[in-house]
Design a protein around this motif. Sequence first.
Motif, PDB file in Angstrom:
ATOM      1  N   GLY A 161       0.805  -1.221   0.000  1.00 22.00           N
ATOM      2  CA  GLY A 161       0.000   0.000   0.000  1.00 22.00           C
ATOM      3  C   GLY A 161       0.836   1.267   0.000  1.00 22.00           C
ATOM      4  N   ILE A 162       1.828   1.345   0.886  1.00 22.39           N
ATOM      5  CA  ILE A 162       2.612   2.586   0.917  1.00 22.39           C
ATOM      6  C   ILE A 162       3.500   2.697  -0.319  1.00 22.39           C
ATOM      7  CG2 ILE A 162       2.558   2.711   3.435  1.00 22.39           C
ATOM      8  CD1 ILE A 162       5.472   1.778   3.452  1.00 22.39           C
ATOM      9  N   GLY A 163       3.855   1.527  -0.899  1.00 23.57           N
ATOM     10  CA  GLY A 163       4.621   1.575  -2.130  1.00 23.57           C
ATOM     11  C   GLY A 163       3.829   2.198  -3.259  1.00 23.57           C
ATOM     12  N   LEU A 164       2.528   1.865  -3.337  1.00 20.18           N
ATOM     13  CA  LEU A 164       1.681   2.459  -4.373  1.00 20.18           C
ATOM     14  C   LEU A 164       1.553   3.968  -4.190  1.00 20.18           C
ATOM     15  CD1 LEU A 164      -1.109  -0.260  -4.586  1.00 20.18           C
ATOM     16  CD2 LEU A 164       0.684   0.211  -6.273  1.00 20.18           C
ATOM     17  N   VAL A 165       1.553   4.406  -2.954  1.00 18.66           N
ATOM     18  CA  VAL A 165       1.482   5.849  -2.704  1.00 18.66           C
ATOM     19  C   VAL A 165       2.821   6.508  -3.002  1.00 18.66           C
ATOM     20  CG1 VAL A 165       1.057   7.608  -0.946  1.00 18.66           C
ATOM     21  CG2 VAL A 165      -0.331   5.528  -0.981  1.00 18.66           C
ATOM     22  N   LEU A 166       3.912   5.885  -2.542  1.00 21.49           N
ATOM     23  CA  LEU A 166       5.236   6.477  -2.729  1.00 21.49           C
ATOM     24  C   LEU A 166       5.650   6.571  -4.190  1.00 21.49           C
ATOM     25  CD1 LEU A 166       7.312   4.805   0.135  1.00 21.49           C
ATOM     26  CD2 LEU A 166       7.025   7.255  -0.206  1.00 21.49           C
ATOM     27  N   GLY A 200       9.200   3.727  -4.385  1.00 22.65           N
ATOM     28  CA  GLY A 200       7.836   3.216  -4.374  1.00 22.65           C
ATOM     29  C   GLY A 200       7.734   1.816  -4.944  1.00 22.65           C
ATOM     30  N   TRP A 201       8.321   1.616  -6.117  1.00 26.82           N
ATOM     31  CA  TRP A 201       8.228   0.290  -6.726  1.00 26.82           C
ATOM     32  C   TRP A 201       9.047  -0.744  -5.952  1.00 26.82           C
ATOM     33  CZ3 TRP A 201       4.288  -0.748  -9.321  1.00 26.82           C
ATOM     34  CH2 TRP A 201       3.706   0.158 -10.202  1.00 26.82           C
ATOM     35  N   THR A 202      10.171  -0.316  -5.377  1.00 25.80           N
ATOM     36  CA  THR A 202      10.926  -1.246  -4.525  1.00 25.80           C
ATOM     37  C   THR A 202      10.087  -1.676  -3.328  1.00 25.80           C
ATOM     38  OG1 THR A 202      13.026  -0.216  -5.172  1.00 25.80           O
ATOM     39  CG2 THR A 202      13.021  -1.515  -3.140  1.00 25.80           C
ATOM     40  N   THR A 203       9.331  -0.738  -2.767  1.00 28.73           N
ATOM     41  CA  THR A 203       8.463  -1.054  -1.636  1.00 28.73           C
ATOM     42  C   THR A 203       7.346  -2.002  -2.052  1.00 28.73           C
ATOM     43  OG1 THR A 203       8.930   1.164  -0.787  1.00 28.73           O
ATOM     44  CG2 THR A 203       7.126  -0.037   0.242  1.00 28.73           C
ATOM     45  N   VAL A 204       6.804  -1.803  -3.260  1.00 24.33           N
ATOM     46  CA  VAL A 204       5.779  -2.714  -3.761  1.00 24.33           C
ATOM     47  C   VAL A 204       6.351  -4.120  -3.923  1.00 24.33           C
ATOM     48  CG1 VAL A 204       4.318  -3.263  -5.752  1.00 24.33           C
ATOM     49  CG2 VAL A 204       4.420  -0.919  -4.889  1.00 24.33           C
ATOM     50  N   VAL A 205       7.563  -4.216  -4.473  1.00 22.35           N
ATOM     51  CA  VAL A 205       8.201  -5.523  -4.621  1.00 22.35           C
ATOM     52  C   VAL A 205       8.415  -6.175  -3.256  1.00 22.35           C
ATOM     53  CG1 VAL A 205      10.348  -6.681  -5.310  1.00 22.35           C
ATOM     54  CG2 VAL A 205       9.308  -4.966  -6.809  1.00 22.35           C
ATOM     55  N   LEU A 206       8.842  -5.397  -2.278  1.00 25.38           N
ATOM     56  CA  LEU A 206       9.029  -5.923  -0.927  1.00 25.38           C
ATOM     57  C   LEU A 206       7.714  -6.423  -0.352  1.00 25.38           C
ATOM     58  CD1 LEU A 206      10.983  -6.408   1.381  1.00 25.38           C
ATOM     59  CD2 LEU A 206      10.673  -4.039   2.093  1.00 25.38           C
ATOM     60  N   GLY A 207       6.649  -5.679  -0.597  1.00 25.97           N
ATOM     61  CA  GLY A 207       5.336  -6.130  -0.143  1.00 25.97           C
ATOM     62  C   GLY A 207       4.915  -7.414  -0.816  1.00 25.97           C
ATOM     63  N   ALA A 208       5.179  -7.522  -2.130  1.00 24.39           N
ATOM     64  CA  ALA A 208       4.819  -8.741  -2.848  1.00 24.39           C
ATOM     65  C   ALA A 208       5.609  -9.938  -2.327  1.00 24.39           C
ATOM     66  CB  ALA A 208       5.071  -8.545  -4.339  1.00 24.39           C
ATOM     67  N   LEU A 209       6.902  -9.738  -2.049  1.00 25.00           N
ATOM     68  CA  LEU A 209       7.707 -10.818  -1.488  1.00 25.00           C
ATOM     69  C   LEU A 209       7.191 -11.260  -0.123  1.00 25.00           C
ATOM     70  CD1 LEU A 209      11.304  -9.613  -2.425  1.00 25.00           C
ATOM     71  CD2 LEU A 209      10.207 -11.718  -3.215  1.00 25.00           C
ATOM     72  N   THR A 210       6.745 -10.304   0.666  1.00 26.32           N
ATOM     73  CA  THR A 210       6.220 -10.630   2.000  1.00 26.32           C
ATOM     74  C   THR A 210       4.921 -11.418   1.888  1.00 26.32           C
ATOM     75  OG1 THR A 210       7.226  -8.596   2.834  1.00 26.32           O
ATOM     76  CG2 THR A 210       5.591  -9.650   4.226  1.00 26.32           C
ATOM     77  N   LEU A 211       4.053 -11.019   0.961  1.00 25.24           N
ATOM     78  CA  LEU A 211       2.820 -11.779   0.730  1.00 25.24           C
ATOM     79  C   LEU A 211       3.144 -13.173   0.208  1.00 25.24           C
ATOM     80  CD1 LEU A 211       0.655  -8.970  -0.897  1.00 25.24           C
ATOM     81  CD2 LEU A 211       0.422  -9.895   1.414  1.00 25.24           C
ATOM     82  N   VAL A 220      17.878  -3.008   2.814  1.00 31.17           N
ATOM     83  CA  VAL A 220      18.067  -1.909   1.870  1.00 31.17           C
ATOM     84  C   VAL A 220      16.933  -0.900   1.998  1.00 31.17           C
ATOM     85  CG1 VAL A 220      18.210  -1.310  -0.586  1.00 31.17           C
ATOM     86  CG2 VAL A 220      19.353  -3.375   0.282  1.00 31.17           C
ATOM     87  N   TRP A 221      15.707  -1.417   2.120  1.00 29.87           N
ATOM     88  CA  TRP A 221      14.538  -0.530   2.191  1.00 29.87           C
ATOM     89  C   TRP A 221      14.590   0.359   3.427  1.00 29.87           C
ATOM     90  CZ3 TRP A 221      10.607   0.302   5.663  1.00 29.87           C
ATOM     91  CH2 TRP A 221       9.545   1.088   5.228  1.00 29.87           C
ATOM     92  N   VAL A 222      14.983  -0.201   4.564  1.00 27.69           N
ATOM     93  CA  VAL A 222      15.038   0.587   5.793  1.00 27.69           C
ATOM     94  C   VAL A 222      15.986   1.774   5.618  1.00 27.69           C
ATOM     95  CG1 VAL A 222      15.861   0.568   8.182  1.00 27.69           C
ATOM     96  CG2 VAL A 222      14.337  -1.241   7.383  1.00 27.69           C
ATOM     97  N   LEU A 223      17.169   1.517   5.080  1.00 29.26           N
ATOM     98  CA  LEU A 223      18.132   2.605   4.879  1.00 29.26           C
ATOM     99  C   LEU A 223      17.591   3.642   3.890  1.00 29.26           C
ATOM    100  CD1 LEU A 223      21.383   0.446   4.654  1.00 29.26           C
ATOM    101  CD2 LEU A 223      20.524   1.709   6.636  1.00 29.26           C
ATOM    102  N   TRP A 224      16.984   3.157   2.818  1.00 31.56           N
ATOM    103  CA  TRP A 224      16.437   4.042   1.803  1.00 31.56           C
ATOM    104  C   TRP A 224      15.287   4.877   2.369  1.00 31.56           C
ATOM    105  CZ3 TRP A 224      15.344   1.786  -3.755  1.00 31.56           C
ATOM    106  CH2 TRP A 224      15.219   2.830  -4.665  1.00 31.56           C
ATOM    107  N   ALA A 225      14.422   4.229   3.157  1.00 29.35           N
ATOM    108  CA  ALA A 225      13.272   4.933   3.729  1.00 29.35           C
ATOM    109  C   ALA A 225      13.711   5.994   4.729  1.00 29.35           C
ATOM    110  CB  ALA A 225      12.333   3.937   4.398  1.00 29.35           C
TER     111      ALA A 225
END
Length: 718
Positions: A598-603, A611-622, A650-655
């Motif tokens: 969700g936040i990836g789609l917003v970002l 944003g797209w990296t966050t979406v990929v991370l969400g997809a991997l988690t699902l 990587v995401w934590v540092l980027w965020a």
Amino acid sequence: MSWTRRLLVILAALAATLLAAPAAQAHEERPVTLPDGTGSVPVYRTGEPDLLVCKTDRADFERRVSGFPDALRERNLKLFERCRKSGYRHLQQAVDAVDRPGMNIAVLPGLYEEEPSLPKPTGECARLKARKSQLGYQILSYAQQARCPHNQNLVAVLGKKDLQIEGTGAERTDVVIDAKYQKLNAIRADGSDGVYFRNFTAQRTTFNSLYVLAQDGFVIDSVLTRWNDEYGFLTFASDHGLYKNCESYGNGDSGIYPGSASNINDGYGYDVPRYSIEITGCRSHHNMVGYSGTAGDSVYVHDNEFDHNMGGASMDSAFPGHPGLPQNHARFERNLIHDNNADYYRYVADGTCARPPVDRGYEEGVVCPQISMPPGSGIITAGGNWNRYENNWIYGQQRAAFVLTAVPAYIRGEEALSKQADTSHHNRYAGNHLGVDKAGNSRPNRTDVWWDGQGEGNCWQSDAGPSSPRALPACGSERGAVSGHADRLFGEPVKLAQLLVCADYNVQARRLPAGCDWYGARGIERIEVQIALTVAVALALVGGVLWWRRLRGSRLATVVTGLGAIGLGLDVAGSTMGLSASYVPALALLLTGVWWTGIGLVLRRERPWLGWTTVVLGALTLLDAVDKAVFMIPWIPLSPAWVRGLLGVVWVLWAVVAAARHGERDTTDAPGSPDAPDAPGSTDASDASAEGVAPRSAQASAPAPAPGPVPAPEGDAS
């Protein structure tokens, strides 16, 4: 092997090198080769014995046999008269008198402390040069054993072929051979093909009661072993062996240990020509583990009872120096494996096990665990292949009925990259009676399966109860048929961390690993809870700051951030509940995956790459949630947990960087969402004021700006 898989194997080897705890040497022996398999299982011989062993106190002997059945009492009295005239007073004397194959020794009821063998070595025997084991005893060659047979052994049976040693009592406790904690072994049979032991008790050693080494053909029949630092029965590098109607208890390692059984079935699937050792009709209880076998290859274990130990049975490939590694082709059928919930680590913690063995209280129930063992486990396979566990009754375990983990080949001294992921594969668990006793009474295990996720071709019966992971490959009706194909080079990261922490145990140093629930860690003390809490705190802080700085104007981001917070909380809660709530981690992953997606789609509108990296991370988690709770995703060499974990760092540092950068906060939702703004880049009144921009109402009444170049906005425009 593909380049991708080769790279992963290299990484596995490096991980093993960096993470492996020092391997303990539970049993160290001289280099031996496995038998050539030309022998056979010896057959019990009846008839009059060739040699007799007895004591000379008639009154004591008559008291010992007074309760025997008439015929057996009369036979013993006759043998006693013969023994007083021409027999021996110590078993070793009779063994030394054996001068041809096929002789029988009868040992009459009595206590045999073998006084001539008990003293410490003197002279040349006290100066033998040999490497010492980690436990301190010398690893002697066969020639040294023959020259000084009592340096380590109360009774040494060396090179005697087809010898039968039998107690003549009504029960196996009528003849007792007692090492009084002064010898490594009570009885050692070494290079004595065809030996047959029957109807006596051996006890109180600093290692094994009955040790059979490098033999092609042996039988252990109706023998009791008890109260030893390590093993009751230990057979090693042998073939054509049979244990039957035996019993063992009070041992610091296992009651029954067929280590390095002849590796005759290597290269076969489930169906094999024969087994090297058969174990049947035995009971092993109140030990660290009832049965164990490093390189316990081609062993057929059926119709036994393993109960009230810390663990019921275990196979492993975790200790170097054992021929036949990795372990393979054990077959367990129709065994009763129940109530293995003892916890003997308290005797290590309180210093009891630091006392001399004679003062530890073994006879009163003390056991000093020699290696790391998860209490409350039924059958543990730590690095084994092609094992079959079928039609057993496994119930009342407070941890798990089955535990399956891999062991990198580095642990056993194998450094070849191609071998690092060679366990655990093709282990079949089918048709077992889980959580119910033979009478049909409900006796549930806390969980039926705990698996680290590594390996190929492993399968479980479809009616297995609670498990970790919840999704297990199911066995087909045909042997070798597996529903789904899981082939993982690594186990789950959190489980590997737990195993690594728990392996750092040393009884001599009184070192019980902190962070491991095997040794009593609870709540926040446990490593898996600490990992979950650390991850949850890090993600909550970073995610919260990111939402506050960039996303709080979006209803979608606010809602999914709330779901993410619930997911992180459930992950911590699930780790504290452990095996009793295996569904909670999957639900936590689901909510966390929804948050990231969700936040990836917003970002993605303000920062597309993040944003797209966050979406990929969400997809991997699902995907990880599906992998753990619905079905194991086939044909992938790594669990999604590994990829999402690395990407998550990587995401934590980027965020953190994104949240700290100056610029307008994103307030847009994905296109078409209910709260999408009227125009791209618009802000609400409060934020516009904060940035020194007039509210929207003021902008509406202001004259339009003159045409001209539009200045670039401040801040990051990526």
